[in-house]
Design a protein around this motif. Structure first.
Motif, mmCIF file in Angstrom:
data_model
loop_
_atom_site.group_PDB
_atom_site.id
_atom_site.type_symbol
_atom_site.label_atom_id
_atom_site.label_comp_id
_atom_site.label_asym_id
_atom_site.label_seq_id
_atom_site.Cartn_x
_atom_site.Cartn_y
_atom_site.Cartn_z
ATOM 1 N N LYS A 136 0.833 -1.204 0.000
ATOM 2 C CA LYS A 136 0.000 0.000 0.000
ATOM 3 C C LYS A 136 0.866 1.253 0.000
ATOM 4 O O LYS A 136 0.432 2.307 -0.442
ATOM 5 C CB LYS A 136 -0.934 0.001 1.208
ATOM 6 C CG LYS A 136 -2.050 -1.006 1.092
ATOM 7 C CD LYS A 136 -2.931 -0.983 2.323
ATOM 8 C CE LYS A 136 -3.988 -2.061 2.230
ATOM 9 N NZ LYS A 136 -4.792 -2.139 3.444
ATOM 10 N N LEU A 137 2.082 1.136 0.505
ATOM 11 C CA LEU A 137 3.010 2.269 0.539
ATOM 12 C C LEU A 137 3.745 2.453 -0.788
ATOM 13 O O LEU A 137 4.428 3.450 -0.980
ATOM 14 C CB LEU A 137 4.041 2.072 1.661
ATOM 15 C CG LEU A 137 3.479 1.982 3.072
ATOM 16 C CD1 LEU A 137 4.600 1.647 4.054
ATOM 17 C CD2 LEU A 137 2.788 3.268 3.462
ATOM 18 N N TYR A 138 3.622 1.490 -1.688
ATOM 19 C CA TYR A 138 4.316 1.531 -2.973
ATOM 20 C C TYR A 138 3.815 2.725 -3.786
ATOM 21 O O TYR A 138 2.620 2.851 -4.047
ATOM 22 C CB TYR A 138 4.035 0.219 -3.715
ATOM 23 C CG TYR A 138 4.843 0.003 -4.960
ATOM 24 C CD1 TYR A 138 6.166 -0.390 -4.873
ATOM 25 C CD2 TYR A 138 4.281 0.166 -6.221
ATOM 26 C CE1 TYR A 138 6.914 -0.620 -6.014
ATOM 27 C CE2 TYR A 138 5.026 -0.054 -7.358
ATOM 28 C CZ TYR A 138 6.344 -0.454 -7.251
ATOM 29 O OH TYR A 138 7.082 -0.669 -8.381
ATOM 30 N N PRO A 139 4.714 3.616 -4.199
ATOM 31 C CA PRO A 139 4.277 4.824 -4.919
ATOM 32 C C PRO A 139 3.864 4.516 -6.353
ATOM 33 O O PRO A 139 4.334 3.561 -6.956
ATOM 34 C CB PRO A 139 5.521 5.711 -4.891
ATOM 35 C CG PRO A 139 6.657 4.738 -4.813
ATOM 36 C CD PRO A 139 6.148 3.576 -3.996
ATOM 37 N N LYS A 140 2.970 5.325 -6.857
ATOM 38 C CA LYS A 140 2.532 5.186 -8.241
ATOM 39 C C LYS A 140 3.304 6.147 -9.151
ATOM 40 O O LYS A 140 3.380 5.941 -10.356
ATOM 41 C CB LYS A 140 1.037 5.442 -8.348
ATOM 42 C CG LYS A 140 0.204 4.394 -7.634
ATOM 43 C CD LYS A 140 -1.263 4.703 -7.780
ATOM 44 C CE LYS A 140 -2.196 3.739 -7.128
ATOM 45 N NZ LYS A 140 -1.801 2.847 -6.167
ATOM 46 N N GLU A 141 3.868 7.186 -8.545
ATOM 47 C CA GLU A 141 4.596 8.194 -9.302
ATOM 48 C C GLU A 141 5.922 8.499 -8.604
ATOM 49 O O GLU A 141 6.077 8.219 -7.414
ATOM 50 C CB GLU A 141 3.793 9.495 -9.396
ATOM 51 C CG GLU A 141 2.445 9.349 -10.063
ATOM 52 C CD GLU A 141 1.643 10.636 -10.000
ATOM 53 O OE1 GLU A 141 0.827 10.821 -10.903
ATOM 54 O OE2 GLU A 141 1.831 11.439 -9.073
ATOM 55 N N ALA A 142 6.837 9.090 -9.385
ATOM 56 C CA ALA A 142 8.129 9.485 -8.826
ATOM 57 C C ALA A 142 8.530 10.824 -9.418
ATOM 58 O O ALA A 142 8.135 11.172 -10.531
ATOM 59 C CB ALA A 142 9.178 8.436 -9.137
ATOM 60 N N LYS A 143 9.303 11.553 -8.660
ATOM 61 C CA LYS A 143 9.854 12.807 -9.164
ATOM 62 C C LYS A 143 11.192 12.479 -9.819
ATOM 63 O O LYS A 143 12.049 11.850 -9.202
ATOM 64 C CB LYS A 143 10.042 13.808 -8.039
ATOM 65 C CG LYS A 143 8.736 14.300 -7.465
ATOM 66 C CD LYS A 143 8.982 15.300 -6.356
ATOM 67 C CE LYS A 143 7.659 15.755 -5.785
ATOM 68 N NZ LYS A 143 7.843 16.680 -4.679
ATOM 69 N N VAL A 144 11.345 12.918 -11.058
ATOM 70 C CA VAL A 144 12.555 12.635 -11.812
ATOM 71 C C VAL A 144 13.168 13.968 -12.245
ATOM 72 O O VAL A 144 12.483 14.827 -12.808
ATOM 73 C CB VAL A 144 12.234 11.770 -13.051
ATOM 74 C CG1 VAL A 144 13.492 11.545 -13.889
ATOM 75 C CG2 VAL A 144 11.619 10.454 -12.635
ATOM 76 N N LYS A 145 14.453 14.099 -11.976
ATOM 77 C CA LYS A 145 15.152 15.326 -12.379
ATOM 78 C C LYS A 145 15.763 15.087 -13.747
ATOM 79 O O LYS A 145 16.587 14.193 -13.938
ATOM 80 C CB LYS A 145 16.227 15.684 -11.356
ATOM 81 C CG LYS A 145 16.904 16.994 -11.653
ATOM 82 C CD LYS A 145 17.873 17.366 -10.552
ATOM 83 C CE LYS A 145 18.494 18.712 -10.873
ATOM 84 N NZ LYS A 145 19.442 19.131 -9.862
ATOM 85 N N ARG A 146 15.334 15.890 -14.702
ATOM 86 C CA ARG A 146 15.868 15.810 -16.063
ATOM 87 C C ARG A 146 16.406 17.195 -16.415
ATOM 88 O O ARG A 146 15.631 18.122 -16.602
ATOM 89 C CB ARG A 146 14.780 15.382 -17.037
ATOM 90 C CG ARG A 146 14.366 13.949 -16.784
ATOM 91 C CD ARG A 146 13.594 13.367 -17.916
ATOM 92 N NE ARG A 146 13.362 11.950 -17.654
ATOM 93 C CZ ARG A 146 12.275 11.307 -17.985
ATOM 94 N NH1 ARG A 146 11.303 11.933 -18.610
ATOM 95 N NH2 ARG A 146 12.158 10.046 -17.719
ATOM 96 N N GLY A 147 17.714 17.244 -16.447
ATOM 97 C CA GLY A 147 18.346 18.548 -16.662
ATOM 98 C C GLY A 147 18.126 19.406 -15.432
ATOM 99 O O GLY A 147 18.472 19.027 -14.324
ATOM 100 N N GLU A 148 17.519 20.564 -15.621
ATOM 101 C CA GLU A 148 17.248 21.485 -14.511
ATOM 102 C C GLU A 148 15.825 21.352 -13.982
ATOM 103 O O GLU A 148 15.486 21.918 -12.968
ATOM 104 C CB GLU A 148 17.486 22.933 -14.979
ATOM 105 C CG GLU A 148 18.945 23.226 -15.281
ATOM 106 C CD GLU A 148 19.819 23.095 -14.049
ATOM 107 O OE1 GLU A 148 19.410 23.540 -12.949
ATOM 108 O OE2 GLU A 148 20.916 22.512 -14.169
ATOM 109 N N SER A 149 14.965 20.605 -14.692
ATOM 110 C CA SER A 149 13.565 20.515 -14.261
ATOM 111 C C SER A 149 13.288 19.199 -13.537
ATOM 112 O O SER A 149 13.939 18.192 -13.758
ATOM 113 C CB SER A 149 12.629 20.651 -15.464
ATOM 114 O OG SER A 149 12.773 19.521 -16.300
#
Length: 160
Positions: A136-149
């Protein structure tokens, strides 16, 4: 991304899921363990109190039936699959003890074996609950850094 989590929609119901809860192994086996222990203890007390042998024998039969039911079912299942397992060995050992006149020891063996099965089922159930909680704690989304964004991306879309 392939997941190995089995959902209730994807699997077939087991025979235990098709009957009332009070007729399932999970409900019956712990109670049979208690009955087995009670029958063993009562037979020991009855022997010391001079109760007629027929009553002591009946308590022995109760102990064997309550303690050996699920082991016997497991042994029969193994026989149908043409394999030998620990259930079959325990049943044979208990029957052998009864044949040589040591039925108390055979009943105690069945009690300990069925108690260990109940404790094992309990531990496995707790482990499954813990795993479900973790999933249930497994995330569905992640923040990914691509370049500066920094982008929010679904896990399936993330590539190494």
């Amino acid at each position: 991304m392939t997941t190995f989590i089995e959902t209730t929609d994807e699997r077939q119901q087991s025979p235990d899921e098709q009957r009332p809860y009070w007729l399932t192994k999970a409900w019956l086996e712990p109670r049979f363990v208690v009955v087995t222990l009670a029958a063993i203890l009562l037979s020991i007390v009855a022997e010391r109190a001079g109760v007629p042998e027929i009553m002591i024998a009946l308590l022995g039969v109760v102990a064997y039936i309550a303690g050996g039911t699920f082991g016997l079912l497991g042994a029969l299942h193994s026989l149908r699959e043409r394999r030998i397992d620990v259930d079959m060995l325990m049943i044979f050992a208990a029957l052998g003890a009864a044949v040589v006149g040591a039925w108390h020891e055979g009943a105690l063996l069945l009690f300990l074996f069925s108690l260990s099965n109940v404790l094992q089922d309990y531990a496995i159930g707790r482990s499954r609950q813990a795993i479900r909680g973790l999933l249930k704690l497994y995330p569905k989304e992640a923040k990914v850094k691509r370049g500066e964004s920094v982008q929010v991306i679904k896990l399936e879309a993330i590539r190494v």
